[in-house]
Design a protein around this motif. Sequence first.
Motif, PDB file in Angstrom:
ATOM      1  N   ASN A   1       0.832  -1.206   0.000  1.00 52.36           N
ATOM      2  CA  ASN A   1       0.000   0.000   0.000  1.00 52.36           C
ATOM      3  C   ASN A   1       0.863   1.251   0.000  1.00 52.36           C
ATOM      4  OD1 ASN A   1      -2.714  -1.268   0.459  1.00 52.36           O
ATOM      5  ND2 ASN A   1      -1.648  -2.016   2.270  1.00 52.36           N
ATOM      6  N   HIS A   2       0.672   2.080  -1.005  1.00 48.53           N
ATOM      7  CA  HIS A   2       1.424   3.338  -1.076  1.00 48.53           C
ATOM      8  C   HIS A   2       0.593   4.512  -0.577  1.00 48.53           C
ATOM      9  CE1 HIS A   2       4.466   1.318  -3.446  1.00 48.53           C
ATOM     10  NE2 HIS A   2       5.210   2.408  -3.361  1.00 48.53           N
ATOM     11  N   PHE A   3       1.218   5.326   0.282  1.00 47.59           N
ATOM     12  CA  PHE A   3       0.596   6.564   0.750  1.00 47.59           C
ATOM     13  C   PHE A   3       1.533   7.708   0.387  1.00 47.59           C
ATOM     14  CE2 PHE A   3      -0.750   3.111   3.499  1.00 47.59           C
ATOM     15  CZ  PHE A   3      -2.129   3.256   3.502  1.00 47.59           C
ATOM     16  N   LEU A   4       0.945   8.812  -0.061  1.00 48.73           N
ATOM     17  CA  LEU A   4       1.742   9.997  -0.404  1.00 48.73           C
ATOM     18  C   LEU A   4       1.660  10.982   0.757  1.00 48.73           C
ATOM     19  CD1 LEU A   4       3.338  11.642  -2.532  1.00 48.73           C
ATOM     20  CD2 LEU A   4       1.130  12.506  -3.352  1.00 48.73           C
ATOM     21  N   ILE A   5       2.826  11.343   1.299  1.00 48.68           N
ATOM     22  CA  ILE A   5       2.876  12.229   2.463  1.00 48.68           C
ATOM     23  C   ILE A   5       3.439  13.595   2.054  1.00 48.68           C
ATOM     24  CG2 ILE A   5       3.654  12.460   4.859  1.00 48.68           C
ATOM     25  CD1 ILE A   5       1.967   9.886   4.334  1.00 48.68           C
ATOM     26  N   ASN A   6       2.718  14.626   2.407  1.00 46.80           N
ATOM     27  CA  ASN A   6       3.135  16.019   2.115  1.00 46.80           C
ATOM     28  C   ASN A   6       3.508  16.211   0.642  1.00 46.80           C
ATOM     29  OD1 ASN A   6       2.770  16.492   4.813  1.00 46.80           O
ATOM     30  ND2 ASN A   6       4.934  16.678   5.330  1.00 46.80           N
ATOM     31  N   LYS A   7       2.932  15.397  -0.227  1.00 42.66           N
ATOM     32  CA  LYS A   7       3.214  15.409  -1.673  1.00 42.66           C
ATOM     33  C   LYS A   7       4.714  15.335  -1.955  1.00 42.66           C
ATOM     34  CE  LYS A   7      -1.060  17.815  -2.740  1.00 42.66           C
ATOM     35  NZ  LYS A   7      -1.949  16.644  -2.706  1.00 42.66           N
ATOM     36  N   ASP A   8       5.436  14.714  -1.023  1.00 39.16           N
ATOM     37  CA  ASP A   8       6.891  14.801  -1.044  1.00 39.16           C
ATOM     38  C   ASP A   8       7.573  13.437  -0.927  1.00 39.16           C
ATOM     39  OD1 ASP A   8       9.307  16.269  -0.971  1.00 39.16           O
ATOM     40  OD2 ASP A   8       9.364  16.101   1.220  1.00 39.16           O
ATOM     41  N   TRP A   9       6.925  12.505  -0.257  1.00 41.75           N
ATOM     42  CA  TRP A   9       7.528  11.174  -0.090  1.00 41.75           C
ATOM     43  C   TRP A   9       6.449  10.114   0.071  1.00 41.75           C
ATOM     44  CZ3 TRP A   9       7.090   8.867   4.940  1.00 41.75           C
ATOM     45  CH2 TRP A   9       6.711   9.735   5.965  1.00 41.75           C
ATOM     46  N   HIS A  10       6.829   8.879  -0.216  1.00 45.69           N
ATOM     47  CA  HIS A  10       5.876   7.766  -0.084  1.00 45.69           C
ATOM     48  C   HIS A  10       6.151   6.966   1.183  1.00 45.69           C
ATOM     49  CE1 HIS A  10       4.955   7.910  -4.586  1.00 45.69           C
ATOM     50  NE2 HIS A  10       3.794   8.035  -3.986  1.00 45.69           N
ATOM     51  N   LEU A  11       5.080   6.607   1.813  1.00 45.19           N
ATOM     52  CA  LEU A  11       5.130   5.711   2.950  1.00 45.19           C
ATOM     53  C   LEU A  11       4.461   4.423   2.475  1.00 45.19           C
ATOM     54  CD1 LEU A  11       3.977   6.884   6.459  1.00 45.19           C
ATOM     55  CD2 LEU A  11       3.468   4.642   5.559  1.00 45.19           C
ATOM     56  N   VAL A  12       5.039   3.272   2.800  1.00 35.18           N
ATOM     57  CA  VAL A  12       4.510   2.011   2.283  1.00 35.18           C
ATOM     58  C   VAL A  12       4.173   1.052   3.419  1.00 35.18           C
ATOM     59  CG1 VAL A  12       4.999   0.023   0.787  1.00 35.18           C
ATOM     60  CG2 VAL A  12       5.790   2.300   0.133  1.00 35.18           C
TER      61      VAL A  12
END
Length: 205
Positions: free
Chosen positions: A63-74
């Motif tokens: 599952n990919h999440f986009l944080i602060n439109k700056d990095w991905h958290l998986v």
Amino acid sequence: MKIKSAEFVVSNTRVDKCPDSKLPEYAFIGRSNVGKSSLINMLTDRKTLAKTSAKPGKTQLINHFLINKDWHLVDLPGYGYAKVSKSTKRTFQKFITAYFDKRKQMICAFVLIDSRHEPQPIDMEFMQWLGDHQVPFCIIFTKADKLKPKMLEKNINNYQDKMLEIWEEMPEFFVSSATSKLGQDEILDYIDAINNELRSNNSAG
Ligand code: GTP
Ligand code: MG
């Protein structure tokens, strides 16, 4: 780091279908039920961003999440149900190993360890696998709220001793609680520092 935005991007089982993006990415991995999804919600201050469950095996996808439109958290599935053979062959779920082998954007894996338990062979083997494959990783000891401070300290010291039987140094580690938010600032600041370093390297090069 302040979390300004956190958005779900995509779920899949195939590393080649993960987002085509140059953003740095941080993966959360560990045994089933160790608290990966809860930690992601705690870090991002979003109660239901990642799906949690009292029953192990909830997260079955990458599952990919986009944080602060700056990095991905998986958020990755737990490896607790994977059969790990005692022989030389370590067989974690194929798509987990494929993810770490192929995902070039993956900057650091956070290996979650339940702070209540003795060191488990499956976690030791997984970290060994990461080391053999030159995947950078840190450890996060989870569910710290479930232990008295003395016991927590004892367990973490014991874990370090066990790690030092195999590793030259103890990897960077954090202690967390999804209920008290212990570890939130430290983990986010750690990620922020790496992101800043990557940015300054990029602009210098
Ligand atoms: P899978 O997706 O099934 O592999 O599990 P997971 O590692 O994502 O675990 P999840 O976050 O779903 O949490 C599992 C259970 O542990 C849930 O019942 C959570 O509420 C509980 N839990 C997780 N983190 C903490 C914590 O820091 N403190 C306490 N007290 N409970 C926690
Ligand atoms: Mg999960």
